[in-house]
Enzyme design. Structure first.
Site, PDB file in Angstrom:
ATOM      1  N   SER A   1       0.618  -1.217  -0.016  1.00 42.26           N
ATOM      2  CA  SER A   1       0.114   0.017   0.048  1.00 42.26           C
ATOM      3  C   SER A   1       0.590   1.242   0.133  1.00 42.26           C
ATOM      4  CB  SER A   1      -0.940  -0.194   1.117  1.00 42.26           C
ATOM      5  OG  SER A   1      -1.983   0.766   1.153  1.00 42.26           O
TER       6      SER A   1
ATOM      7  N   ASP B   1      -8.902  -3.922  -6.795  1.00 42.51           N
ATOM      8  CA  ASP B   1      -8.464  -3.016  -5.707  1.00 42.51           C
ATOM      9  C   ASP B   1      -8.138  -1.643  -6.349  1.00 42.51           C
ATOM     10  OD1 ASP B   1      -6.863  -1.669  -3.640  1.00 42.51           O
ATOM     11  OD2 ASP B   1      -5.555  -3.405  -3.812  1.00 42.51           O
TER      12      ASP B   1
ATOM     13  N   HIS C   1      -8.498  -4.584  -0.607  1.00 47.61           N
ATOM     14  CA  HIS C   1      -7.144  -3.874  -0.454  1.00 47.61           C
ATOM     15  C   HIS C   1      -6.607  -4.570   0.872  1.00 47.61           C
ATOM     16  CE1 HIS C   1      -4.247  -1.044  -0.674  1.00 47.61           C
ATOM     17  NE2 HIS C   1      -4.161  -0.658   0.615  1.00 47.61           N
TER      18      HIS C   1
END
Length: 310
Positions: free
Chosen positions: A158, A254, A280
């Protein structure tokens, strides 16, 4: 390399002793006895490293809300549910630290938005990302400079994936203390700057791109929703010389790494893109990202394979 240097040093020592004996036989100089030891040029001495230098250093970079600036890089406690722990934990359990040194980047890992409650201090995405990049690079430089034989793995998720991808870009374009030859690989999971065809995708194909690329044309709108979150677009130069070992892993739909590229859909899904979605948070369990496994298990197995090949 060390054996070659050692052999060279021995040859020089023998040559120097031989010259001394020849001079003594000709009466030109006495054979050294109580004289100081012969000093050799530093460039032919075998290089030395501290005993703690590992064969491989793994630099892990957690995602948003999964780290803290004061966390312990060798035993991170900021978020016990951090996704990156599902990768680093098995590696730490399998390998002693003098062979594989796992270092988790301690940084603020925040993302301020307009929903932040009044009075609650949060770092902006730009500042948080810059802090994480600086701290990870400081560790890489320290080990690269101190341990000349150590090779490196960089991995992130991320916000940490954006940082890991930026580091891979720097290494691949020779703008980092780590040279391309010393990088075993980078695993970049849910990267907000992911480009199709840049790096290697070990999983299923995805049609979109990273949100920072998709939303760059709408950066003004993004700033209104998430002040201090600049949509930086694609990385100039991609992954350069390490494109053959930079792995981009992205779950279909995502919105962080698989954002739509048409403006109409972008506007309609702006909230989802900025706040991510259920996919995610499921990389450790989602079987629909890489066939037959999960993103975390694939990364652990890949890391083991390149470590064992050292």
């Amino acid at each position: 390399m060390r054996k070659s240097l050692l052999v060279g040093a021995v040859i020089v020592i023998i040559a120097v002793i031989g010259v001394g004996i020849a001079q003594w036989q000709r009466g030109q100089a006495p054979l050294p006895g109580g004289e100081p030891p012969i000093s050799l040029p530093s460039e032919i001495l075998p290089p030395s490293e501290p005993d703690w230098c590992p064969a491989v250093e793994v630099v892990s970079i957690p995602g948003t809300w999964e780290s803290a600036a004061n966390d312990d890089p060798f035993n991170p406690q900021a978020n016990p549910l951090s996704f990156m722990l599902s990768i680093t934990g098995p590696l730490q359990q399998q390998y002693p630290i003098d062979r594989v040194r796992v270092w988790t980047t301690p940084y603020t890992a925040q993302f301020r938005n307009i929903q932040t409650k009044a009075g609650r201090a949060e770092m902006t995405y730009d500042d948080s990302r810059a802090e994480g990049l600086a701290r990870a690079n400081a560790e890489l430089k320290y080990v690269a400079d101190t341990c000349k034989s150590t090779k490196f793995i960089v991995a992130g998720f991320s916000q940490g994936a954006v940082i890991a991808g930026d580091i891979a870009n720097q290494i691949g374009t020779r703008q980092n203390a780590v040279t391309p030859e010393r990088l075993l690989g980078a695993v970049i999971i849910a990267d907000g700057r992911r480009e199709t065809g840049v790096g290697i995708n070990p999983g299923v194909a995805v049609a979109g791109v990273g949100a920072e690329i998709a939303l760059q044309p709408l950066n003004g709108v993004v700033q209104a929703v998430t002040p201090g979150a600049t949509m930086t677009g694609a990385r100039p130069g991609g992954f350069g010389e390490v494109a053959d070992r930079a792995y981009e892993i992205c779950a279909p739909n995502d919105s962080v790494c698989d954002a739509p590229q048409d403006v109409g859909t972008l506007v309609a899904r702006a909230g989802d893109l900025l706040l991510a979605n259920g996919n995610h948070a499921q990389y450790a369990t989602n079987p629909g990202v890489i066939e037959g496994t999960t993103a975390s298990d694939w990364t652990v197995q890949w890391a083991r394979s390149v470590i064992e090949a050292r």
